[in-house]
Enzyme design. Structure first.
Site, PDB file in Angstrom:
ATOM      1  N   GLU A 175       1.287  27.867   5.569  1.00  0.00           N
ATOM      2  CA  GLU A 175       0.219  27.178   6.304  1.00  0.00           C
ATOM      3  C   GLU A 175      -0.982  28.108   6.451  1.00  0.00           C
ATOM      4  OE1 GLU A 175      -0.638  24.130   7.869  1.00  0.00           O
ATOM      5  OE2 GLU A 175      -2.379  25.250   8.550  1.00  0.00           O
ATOM      6  N   HIS A 181      -0.228   2.204  11.910  1.00  0.00           N
ATOM      7  CA  HIS A 181      -0.424   1.276  13.035  1.00  0.00           C
ATOM      8  C   HIS A 181      -1.886   1.214  13.452  1.00  0.00           C
ATOM      9  CE1 HIS A 181       1.308   5.156  14.193  1.00  0.00           C
ATOM     10  NE2 HIS A 181       0.473   5.159  15.219  1.00  0.00           N
ATOM     11  N   GLY A 194       4.359  17.629   5.279  1.00  0.00           N
ATOM     12  CA  GLY A 194       5.100  18.835   4.924  1.00  0.00           C
ATOM     13  C   GLY A 194       6.357  18.994   5.765  1.00  0.00           C
ATOM     14  N   GLY A 235       0.794  -1.235   0.000  1.00  0.00           N
ATOM     15  CA  GLY A 235       0.000   0.000   0.000  1.00  0.00           C
ATOM     16  C   GLY A 235       0.818   1.273   0.000  1.00  0.00           C
ATOM     17  N   HIS A 262      19.914   4.129  33.749  1.00  0.00           N
ATOM     18  CA  HIS A 262      20.677   5.380  33.673  1.00  0.00           C
ATOM     19  C   HIS A 262      21.990   5.139  32.949  1.00  0.00           C
ATOM     20  CE1 HIS A 262      22.332   9.263  34.772  1.00  0.00           C
ATOM     21  NE2 HIS A 262      23.465   8.634  35.098  1.00  0.00           N
TER      22      HIS A 262
END
Ligand code: FAD
Ligand code: NAD
Length: 463
Positions: free
Chosen positions: A200, A319, A182, A41, A442
């Site tokens: 825009e 998703h 964009g 797709g 960490h």
């Protein structure tokens, strides 16, 4: 009359191909109709995957050109080989589309090559051949919205498809629309050396995104050299041998002006694609934006016809389409598939990235519930400092009183990976305190998420 199936899925994007695979896994005899020469797709062929390949490559070019010297790494004479970059992108696309073909073979899914049309409930016509099926799933996706007065030729005036294929870095790229496409593709060509101006209509970028995050994001992009013309509408474009001349004017009224561009990218949104599907004849109802109307089981008003992905309401994200594909396949197999629309992340793959899930602060201000905000800047995160990537912050929103997580918005390095923790937490109904009490390694960027969760209760350690 040809074969007979349990399910025929029309369209092999992330909605359609994932639906076909899950249906086949569940023992349904499955076919998928795709008219494109390759499976996958929009997402795999002309969307998510090629754009991310170019974002990755252009980021490497930009880092080698500018950022590495801060690390004491001197790279002289960095040069761009755009032909190689484009060829690599195509290799990435091909590996992905072939991967879906392999998965179809593995799961014994029939690829019906050609254009599908619903001849009647239970009957799909593929280039003149009728195939019978118990259920039809429409997964035909979306296409770019045209802008009146600006005719796309995919050479000088392009959609995202043409912007992914340029064989030369434009001197000046004008992007119409400060949305995800964009800004991602504007970033690619900016990093490769183009002057980029984004025009825009609204007075802000990325509408729908948390305003505080959008404002910070715009500031960061402007620092990278992207110019913004907000509150401006393009009324016409004239393409000629010397480039394109755009005519534009302030939305609030005022004088028209012109802007010259080598390439214009029209990226003002996408609309559902149902051309030639025979929906009107089959009696399938559409909403006012021409999206296929479905109930919570993805069923249309016509028994036996279902729809998922970009062609129905909701965010146009791969998703989201995939999760709907799984859900509808499970429903068709008699199971109880569902999608939690409160926990769908959205990511903009610029650098830094922007990632969001759940409610924005703007939405909470308007519709409640009462909330607390926890924020933590990457300037205070040790790993971000070590990386030299301190732009941005994590913002966590929790319900006042219960502390239930309502949303999170991140602008910063690897935001797309960081958001996954909050998506999981929201899916499990966790509180900000739950996230804050989890041990985070960490030094990692993920500590900024923990600190923002702590900050929602006023007890961040490192600020
Ligand atoms: P699509 O992927 O559009 O697939 C539909 C398929 O149906 C197409 O292959 C089409 O050829 C086929 N088809 C249509 N009609 C017929 C017919 N009658 N017969 C046979 N076949 C037919 N989303 C993200 O989540 N992350 C990203 O990073 C991201 N990046 C993007 C970048 C770009 C440049 C673009 C344009 C989109 C991006 N998206 C991204 C959005 C994402 O591509 C879509 O949300 C997703 O592809 C929708 O999946 P879908 O299965 O609904 O439809
Ligand atoms: P968008 O809806 O994200 O943004 C379109 C922008 O164009 C908006 O800011 C809108 O205000 C503006 N606009 C509309 N009309 C205009 C006009 N006449 N003049 C100037 N500006 C105008 O749409 P998009 O960027 O085209 O993307 C389409 C879809 O593709 C989105 O829904 C997005 O979810 C999906 N996508 C997702 C990703 C990702 O997840 N990383 C990447 C690319 C695309």
């Amino acid at each position: 009359m040809s074969d007979s199936f349990d399910v025929i899925v029309i369209g092999s994007g992330p909605g359609g191909y994932v639906c076909a695979i899950r249906a086949a896994q569940l023992g349904l005899k499955t076919a998928c109709v795709e008219k494109r020469a390759t499976l996958g797709g929009t997402c795999l062929n002309i969307g998510c995957i090629p754009s991310k390949a170019l974002l990755q490559s252009s980021e490497a070019f930009d880092k080698a050109s500018h950022a590495l010297k801060d690390h004491g790494v001197l790279v002289e004479g960095v040069k761009l080989d755009l032909a190689r970059m484009q060829a690599r992108k195509q290799e990435v696309v091909t590996a992905n589309t072939r991967g879906v073909e392999f998965l179809f073979r593995k799961n014994k899914i029939t690829w019906l090559k050609g254009t599908g049309r619903i001849a009647a409930p239970g009957k799909v016509d593929v280039d003149g051949q009728i195939h019978e099926t118990k259920a039809i799933v429409i997964a035909t996706g979306s296409d770019s919205v045209p802008l009146p007065g600006v005719t796309v030729d995919e050479r000088q005036i392009v959609t995202s498809t043409g912007a992914l294929e340029l064989d030369k870095v434009p001197g000046h790229l004008v992007v119409i629309g400060a949305g995800v496409i964009g800004l991602e593709l504007g970033s690619v060509w900016r990093r490769l050396g183009a002057e980029v101006t984004v025009v825009e209509f609204l007075d802000r970028i990325v509408p729908g995104m948390d305003t505080e995050v959008a404002t910070a994001f715009q500031r960061i992009l402007a620092k990278q050299g992207i110019k913004f013309r907000l509150g401006t509408k393009v009324t016409s474009a004239a393409a000629g041998a010397d480039g394109v001349v755009l005519t534009m004017e302030p939305v609030t009224g005022g004088n028209a002006e012109t802007l010259k561009a080598d390439i214009v990218l029209v990226a003002i949104g996408r609309r559902p694609y149902t051309d030639g599907l025979g929906l009107a004849e089959a009696g399938v109802a559409l909403d006012e934006r021409k999206r296929v109307i479905v109930d919570q089981h993805y069923a249309t008003n016509v028994p036996g016809i279902y729809a998922i992905g970009d062609v129905i309401a909701g965010p146009m994200l791969a998703h989201k389409a995939e999760d709907e594909g799984v859900a509808v396949a499970e429903i068709l197999a008699g199971q109880a598939g569902h999608v939690n629309y409160d926990a769908i992340p959205g990511v903009v793959y610029t650098w830094p990235e922007v990632a969001t899930v759940g409610k924005t602060e703007d939405e909470l201000k308007l519709g409640g519930p009462a909330y607390t905000v926890g924020k933590f800047p990457f300037t205070a995160n040790g790993r971000a400092r070590a990386m030299g990537d301190t732009d941005g912050f994590v913002k966590v929103l929790a319900e006042k009183g219960t502390d239930r997580l309502l949303g999170a918005h991140i602008v910063g390095p690897d935001a797309g990976a960081l958001i996954a923790e909050v998506v999981t937490a929201i899916e499990f109904g966790a509180s900000a305190e739950d996230v804050a009490r989890v041990c985070h390694a960490h030094p990692t960027l993920s500590e900024a998420v923990k600190e923002a969760a702590l900050a929602a209760d006023g007890r961040a350690i490192h600020i």
